[in-house]
Scaffold this motif. Sequence first.
Motif, PDB file in Angstrom:
ATOM      1  N   LEU A 278      39.060  53.143  31.593  1.00  0.00           N
ATOM      2  CA  LEU A 278      40.404  53.537  31.171  1.00  0.00           C
ATOM      3  C   LEU A 278      41.327  53.737  32.361  1.00  0.00           C
ATOM      4  O   LEU A 278      40.974  54.426  33.324  1.00  0.00           O
ATOM      5  CB  LEU A 278      40.348  54.827  30.352  1.00  0.00           C
ATOM      6  CG  LEU A 278      41.665  55.268  29.711  1.00  0.00           C
ATOM      7  CD1 LEU A 278      42.041  54.349  28.551  1.00  0.00           C
ATOM      8  CD2 LEU A 278      41.577  56.719  29.222  1.00  0.00           C
ATOM      9  N   GLU A 279      42.502  53.125  32.285  1.00  0.00           N
ATOM     10  CA  GLU A 279      43.498  53.266  33.345  1.00  0.00           C
ATOM     11  C   GLU A 279      44.618  54.222  32.972  1.00  0.00           C
ATOM     12  O   GLU A 279      45.185  54.893  33.839  1.00  0.00           O
ATOM     13  CB  GLU A 279      44.094  51.889  33.678  1.00  0.00           C
ATOM     14  CG  GLU A 279      43.071  50.906  34.216  1.00  0.00           C
ATOM     15  CD  GLU A 279      43.630  49.510  34.391  1.00  0.00           C
ATOM     16  OE1 GLU A 279      44.810  49.286  34.023  1.00  0.00           O
ATOM     17  OE2 GLU A 279      42.896  48.639  34.890  1.00  0.00           O
ATOM     18  N   LYS A 280      44.945  54.287  31.670  1.00  0.00           N
ATOM     19  CA  LYS A 280      46.096  55.085  31.270  1.00  0.00           C
ATOM     20  C   LYS A 280      45.934  55.587  29.842  1.00  0.00           C
ATOM     21  O   LYS A 280      45.585  54.836  28.948  1.00  0.00           O
ATOM     22  CB  LYS A 280      47.368  54.232  31.396  1.00  0.00           C
ATOM     23  CG  LYS A 280      48.659  54.952  31.094  1.00  0.00           C
ATOM     24  CD  LYS A 280      49.869  54.144  31.580  1.00  0.00           C
ATOM     25  CE  LYS A 280      49.883  52.744  31.031  1.00  0.00           C
ATOM     26  NZ  LYS A 280      51.098  51.991  31.412  1.00  0.00           N
ATOM     27  N   PHE A 281      46.190  56.877  29.663  1.00  0.00           N
ATOM     28  CA  PHE A 281      46.211  57.496  28.341  1.00  0.00           C
ATOM     29  C   PHE A 281      47.620  58.047  28.150  1.00  0.00           C
ATOM     30  O   PHE A 281      47.980  59.057  28.748  1.00  0.00           O
ATOM     31  CB  PHE A 281      45.166  58.611  28.259  1.00  0.00           C
ATOM     32  CG  PHE A 281      44.942  59.150  26.865  1.00  0.00           C
ATOM     33  CD1 PHE A 281      45.928  59.859  26.193  1.00  0.00           C
ATOM     34  CD2 PHE A 281      43.712  58.962  26.231  1.00  0.00           C
ATOM     35  CE1 PHE A 281      45.722  60.368  24.928  1.00  0.00           C
ATOM     36  CE2 PHE A 281      43.496  59.475  24.954  1.00  0.00           C
ATOM     37  CZ  PHE A 281      44.499  60.175  24.303  1.00  0.00           C
ATOM     38  N   GLU A 282      48.411  57.376  27.331  1.00  0.00           N
ATOM     39  CA  GLU A 282      49.793  57.792  27.133  1.00  0.00           C
ATOM     40  C   GLU A 282      49.909  58.706  25.912  1.00  0.00           C
ATOM     41  O   GLU A 282      49.381  58.393  24.857  1.00  0.00           O
ATOM     42  CB  GLU A 282      50.708  56.584  26.932  1.00  0.00           C
ATOM     43  CG  GLU A 282      50.842  55.695  28.148  1.00  0.00           C
ATOM     44  CD  GLU A 282      51.863  54.585  27.932  1.00  0.00           C
ATOM     45  OE1 GLU A 282      52.386  54.458  26.798  1.00  0.00           O
ATOM     46  OE2 GLU A 282      52.138  53.843  28.881  1.00  0.00           O
ATOM     47  N   ILE A 283      50.626  59.801  26.080  1.00  0.00           N
ATOM     48  CA  ILE A 283      51.006  60.646  24.956  1.00  0.00           C
ATOM     49  C   ILE A 283      52.516  60.503  24.803  1.00  0.00           C
ATOM     50  O   ILE A 283      53.281  60.909  25.675  1.00  0.00           O
ATOM     51  CB  ILE A 283      50.618  62.111  25.177  1.00  0.00           C
ATOM     52  CG1 ILE A 283      49.110  62.232  25.393  1.00  0.00           C
ATOM     53  CG2 ILE A 283      51.061  62.961  23.986  1.00  0.00           C
ATOM     54  CD1 ILE A 283      48.646  63.649  25.685  1.00  0.00           C
ATOM     55  N   VAL A 284      52.902  59.870  23.711  1.00  0.00           N
ATOM     56  CA  VAL A 284      54.313  59.548  23.482  1.00  0.00           C
ATOM     57  C   VAL A 284      54.882  60.506  22.442  1.00  0.00           C
ATOM     58  O   VAL A 284      54.305  60.676  21.364  1.00  0.00           O
ATOM     59  CB  VAL A 284      54.478  58.093  22.983  1.00  0.00           C
ATOM     60  CG1 VAL A 284      55.956  57.773  22.752  1.00  0.00           C
ATOM     61  CG2 VAL A 284      53.863  57.114  23.980  1.00  0.00           C
ATOM     62  N   CYS A 285      56.000  61.129  22.779  1.00  0.00           N
ATOM     63  CA  CYS A 285      56.676  62.016  21.844  1.00  0.00           C
ATOM     64  C   CYS A 285      58.086  61.510  21.594  1.00  0.00           C
ATOM     65  O   CYS A 285      58.802  61.149  22.532  1.00  0.00           O
ATOM     66  CB  CYS A 285      56.733  63.442  22.393  1.00  0.00           C
ATOM     67  SG  CYS A 285      57.620  64.608  21.319  1.00  0.00           S
ATOM     68  N   CYS A 286      58.471  61.463  20.343  1.00  0.00           N
ATOM     69  CA  CYS A 286      59.833  61.081  19.979  1.00  0.00           C
ATOM     70  C   CYS A 286      60.686  62.330  19.774  1.00  0.00           C
ATOM     71  O   CYS A 286      60.217  63.328  19.223  1.00  0.00           O
ATOM     72  CB  CYS A 286      59.840  60.253  18.693  1.00  0.00           C
ATOM     73  SG  CYS A 286      59.014  58.656  18.835  1.00  0.00           S
ATOM     74  N   GLY A 287      61.927  62.246  20.200  1.00  0.00           N
ATOM     75  CA  GLY A 287      62.866  63.344  20.006  1.00  0.00           C
ATOM     76  C   GLY A 287      64.252  62.799  19.757  1.00  0.00           C
ATOM     77  O   GLY A 287      64.480  61.585  19.800  1.00  0.00           O
ATOM     78  N   ASP A 288      65.196  63.694  19.515  1.00  0.00           N
ATOM     79  CA  ASP A 288      66.572  63.259  19.285  1.00  0.00           C
ATOM     80  C   ASP A 288      67.117  62.493  20.482  1.00  0.00           C
ATOM     81  O   ASP A 288      67.924  61.573  20.329  1.00  0.00           O
ATOM     82  CB  ASP A 288      67.470  64.468  18.990  1.00  0.00           C
ATOM     83  CG  ASP A 288      67.066  65.169  17.706  1.00  0.00           C
ATOM     84  OD1 ASP A 288      66.465  64.509  16.841  1.00  0.00           O
ATOM     85  OD2 ASP A 288      67.346  66.378  17.578  1.00  0.00           O
TER      86      ASP A 288
END
Length: 236
Positions: A175-185
């Motif tokens: 594994l090279e990257k674990f992204e946690i993506v959050c959406c907001g206004d």
Amino acid sequence: MYHTITLTSSDKIQRFAYALMRAEDELVVDQLPAAYIRKLWLGPTSSLRQNDLGYGSIAWPITLIHQILTRCPSLQALAVICIGQGRWYRLTGVIPKSVTSLCLGPVHGEVDYKHLPCAPNLRSFTSMDTFMLDTEVRDLVLAPTIRTIRRVYSSGDRLTLAFDQLECVARAEALEKFEIVCCGDTSEHAAKLLADVAAGYEYDRERVVLVPWSNVKEGRSDAIAVLYDCWMISDI
């Protein structure tokens, strides 16, 4: 023409499946059109306009999707959106072995890496707004082929689901990257939501990447549309 295909309704899926089947009978060529498909999106491209393929809809034509997937020997990126937990398992067995990128959600069914036909080639996995078992996440994180995992959340109130399962990242070899993506206004709002939750956790800060997205599309909150735009421009 066939490189990237987006099918957002049961009618479009039906017409495309029948077109591929007719091509086998009518065309005399070295490669049929389906052989050129590299990216395939099944399901709505908007949270606001889901046609007849909203989450858990009975309109999903599973048999015809089987016909499409089994005719795509060179497919590399597959996205299945809003299919629902009760139907996703009926597709896992026909995912082409060539798939390197898989995008699912929201609230998709179980993802058992070890039994995915595409496991030997799978490099990227994206999950949107889904609770996943620790064992599912661990198997993906520790998989010898997976390079990128992306957990996408349309709001900040479920971010802990991803942070609670980061312990295994430190043991990952491929594994090279674990992204946690959050959406907001706004992206700034999303960044603050991520920072507030991350402050309570210890994790591998070299590989875990916090990614803020604005979920506003054409003036309205639409997380699936933002995900679709990202998928369309992403490298396979």
